[in-house]
Design an enzyme around this catalytic site. Structure first.
Site, PDB file in Angstrom:
ATOM      1  N   GLU A 128     -25.361  -5.039   5.857  1.00 36.97           N
ATOM      2  CA  GLU A 128     -25.670  -5.810   7.055  1.00 36.97           C
ATOM      3  C   GLU A 128     -26.623  -6.926   6.666  1.00 36.97           C
ATOM      4  OE1 GLU A 128     -24.898  -7.176   9.580  1.00 36.97           O
ATOM      5  OE2 GLU A 128     -25.350  -5.928  11.329  1.00 36.97           O
ATOM      6  N   ALA A 174     -28.814 -14.117  18.225  1.00 37.42           N
ATOM      7  CA  ALA A 174     -29.553 -13.811  19.444  1.00 37.42           C
ATOM      8  C   ALA A 174     -31.041 -13.704  19.095  1.00 37.42           C
ATOM      9  CB  ALA A 174     -29.069 -12.477  20.045  1.00 37.42           C
ATOM     10  N   HIS A 188     -17.051  -7.465  15.865  1.00 41.32           N
ATOM     11  CA  HIS A 188     -17.349  -8.830  16.298  1.00 41.32           C
ATOM     12  C   HIS A 188     -17.341  -9.745  15.084  1.00 41.32           C
ATOM     13  CE1 HIS A 188     -21.187  -7.124  14.987  1.00 41.32           C
ATOM     14  NE2 HIS A 188     -21.513  -8.354  14.629  1.00 41.32           N
ATOM     15  N   HIS A 221     -17.879 -11.209   9.235  1.00 38.38           N
ATOM     16  CA  HIS A 221     -17.660  -9.830   8.783  1.00 38.38           C
ATOM     17  C   HIS A 221     -16.223  -9.549   8.357  1.00 38.38           C
ATOM     18  CE1 HIS A 221     -21.586  -8.875  10.229  1.00 38.38           C
ATOM     19  NE2 HIS A 221     -21.296  -8.848  11.511  1.00 38.38           N
ATOM     20  N   ASP A 264     -22.173 -15.126  11.546  1.00 35.75           N
ATOM     21  CA  ASP A 264     -21.859 -13.760  11.207  1.00 35.75           C
ATOM     22  C   ASP A 264     -20.398 -13.801  10.755  1.00 35.75           C
ATOM     23  OD1 ASP A 264     -23.373 -11.450  11.281  1.00 35.75           O
ATOM     24  OD2 ASP A 264     -22.727 -10.849  13.280  1.00 35.75           O
ATOM     25  N   ASP A 301     -25.761 -18.566  14.472  1.00 35.31           N
ATOM     26  CA  ASP A 301     -24.682 -17.752  15.051  1.00 35.31           C
ATOM     27  C   ASP A 301     -24.229 -18.177  16.453  1.00 35.31           C
ATOM     28  OD1 ASP A 301     -25.434 -16.476  12.722  1.00 35.31           O
ATOM     29  OD2 ASP A 301     -25.526 -14.482  13.597  1.00 35.31           O
ATOM     30  N   LYS A 317     -22.837 -15.032   6.554  1.00 34.84           N
ATOM     31  CA  LYS A 317     -23.643 -13.853   6.192  1.00 34.84           C
ATOM     32  C   LYS A 317     -22.946 -12.571   6.594  1.00 34.84           C
ATOM     33  CE  LYS A 317     -26.477 -14.551  10.304  1.00 34.84           C
ATOM     34  NZ  LYS A 317     -25.987 -13.437  11.124  1.00 34.84           N
ATOM     35  N   SER A 328     -21.411  -2.337  10.325  1.00 34.49           N
ATOM     36  CA  SER A 328     -22.124  -2.439  11.605  1.00 34.49           C
ATOM     37  C   SER A 328     -21.220  -2.123  12.793  1.00 34.49           C
ATOM     38  CB  SER A 328     -22.707  -3.841  11.778  1.00 34.49           C
ATOM     39  OG  SER A 328     -21.700  -4.788  12.095  1.00 34.49           O
ATOM     40  N   CYS A 346     -30.602 -11.973  15.039  1.00 36.24           N
ATOM     41  CA  CYS A 346     -30.457 -12.898  13.916  1.00 36.24           C
ATOM     42  C   CYS A 346     -31.432 -14.074  13.973  1.00 36.24           C
ATOM     43  CB  CYS A 346     -29.007 -13.355  13.819  1.00 36.24           C
ATOM     44  SG  CYS A 346     -27.923 -11.951  13.404  1.00 36.24           S
TER      45      CYS A 346
HETATM   46 ZN   LIG Z   1     -22.702  -8.835  13.013  1.00 39.39          ZN
END
Ligand SMILES: [Zn+2]
Length: 193
Positions: free
Chosen positions: A108, A136, A76, A59, A57, A15, A101, A65, A140
């Site tokens: 999530e 982070a 985000h 989304h 990530d 990420d 993902k 989330s 993740c």
């Molecule tokens: Zn996320």
């Protein structure tokens, strides 16, 4: 200690996306500091014939989330937005495999191994050592490392210079490091050769 990577090594970049770097929607303090560190690892991976994987990530705009849906985070890494793009200075090689993902609105996924696809790829490629860095530490990276250590015959190393924590509560990053180590991951400082 300098580490040479080989074709049985894998490098997982977790990420390293604009929204997790300073100026992004869910910025990790000093998050972009991982980029030059990880670029050195990428160079070593390319040189040694190791496989490079980059998770992201990814989304939908109504992901569970997000605060609007009752989740813990501001919006985000919304698919196809600049915030979801990899940091522009990250030198991903052409052959890097991108692992998306948390693409479904109602689910999530912190771990890059969530779908099972990454684990299968590592096994199929005969990867014996996995090097993990990115963002982070306390979300993740931790979730990915805790899944990776469950895979058979895989030694998992955390690139300690190439991770940064959110630290929603003080000490979260340190606790994550301890959890990864307790689960069997190797945290010794290493540098790519
Ligand atoms: Zn996320």
């Amino acid at each position: 200690m300098a580490t040479e990577l080989t074709p049985s090594d894998g490098l997982l970049l977790v990420d390293v996306q604009n929204d997790f770097c300073p100026g992004g929607a869910l910025a990790v303090a000093d998050g972009d500091a991982v980029v030059p560190v990880l670029n050195d690892w990428i160079a070593a991976a390319v040189h040694g014939g190791a496989l490079v994987f980059a998770s992201r990530d990814w989304h939908p705009a109504d992901h569970l989330s997000f605060a609007e849906q009752g989740g813990p985070w501001p919006p985000h890494c919304v698919q196809d937005t600049p915030g979801a793009a990899f940091h522009p200075d990250l030198e991903l090689p052409d052959g890097a495999a991108v692992v998306s993902k948390a693409e479904q609105p109602d689910r999530e996924a912190y771990s890059a191994f969530d779908s099972g696809e990454l684990g299968e790829k590592l096994q199929a490629a005969g990867i014996r050592r996995l090097w993990v860095g990115g963002l982070a530490t306390d979300y993740c990276v931790k979730a990915s490392v805790l899944d990776a250590v469950q895979l058979p015959e895989l030694e998992v190393h955390v690139i300690t210079a190439g991770i940064r924590a959110v630290d929603v509560a003080a000490g979260d990053g340190d606790a994550a490091l301890q959890a990864m180590q307790a689960a069997g991951a190797i945290l010794e400082h290493a540098e790519p050769a």
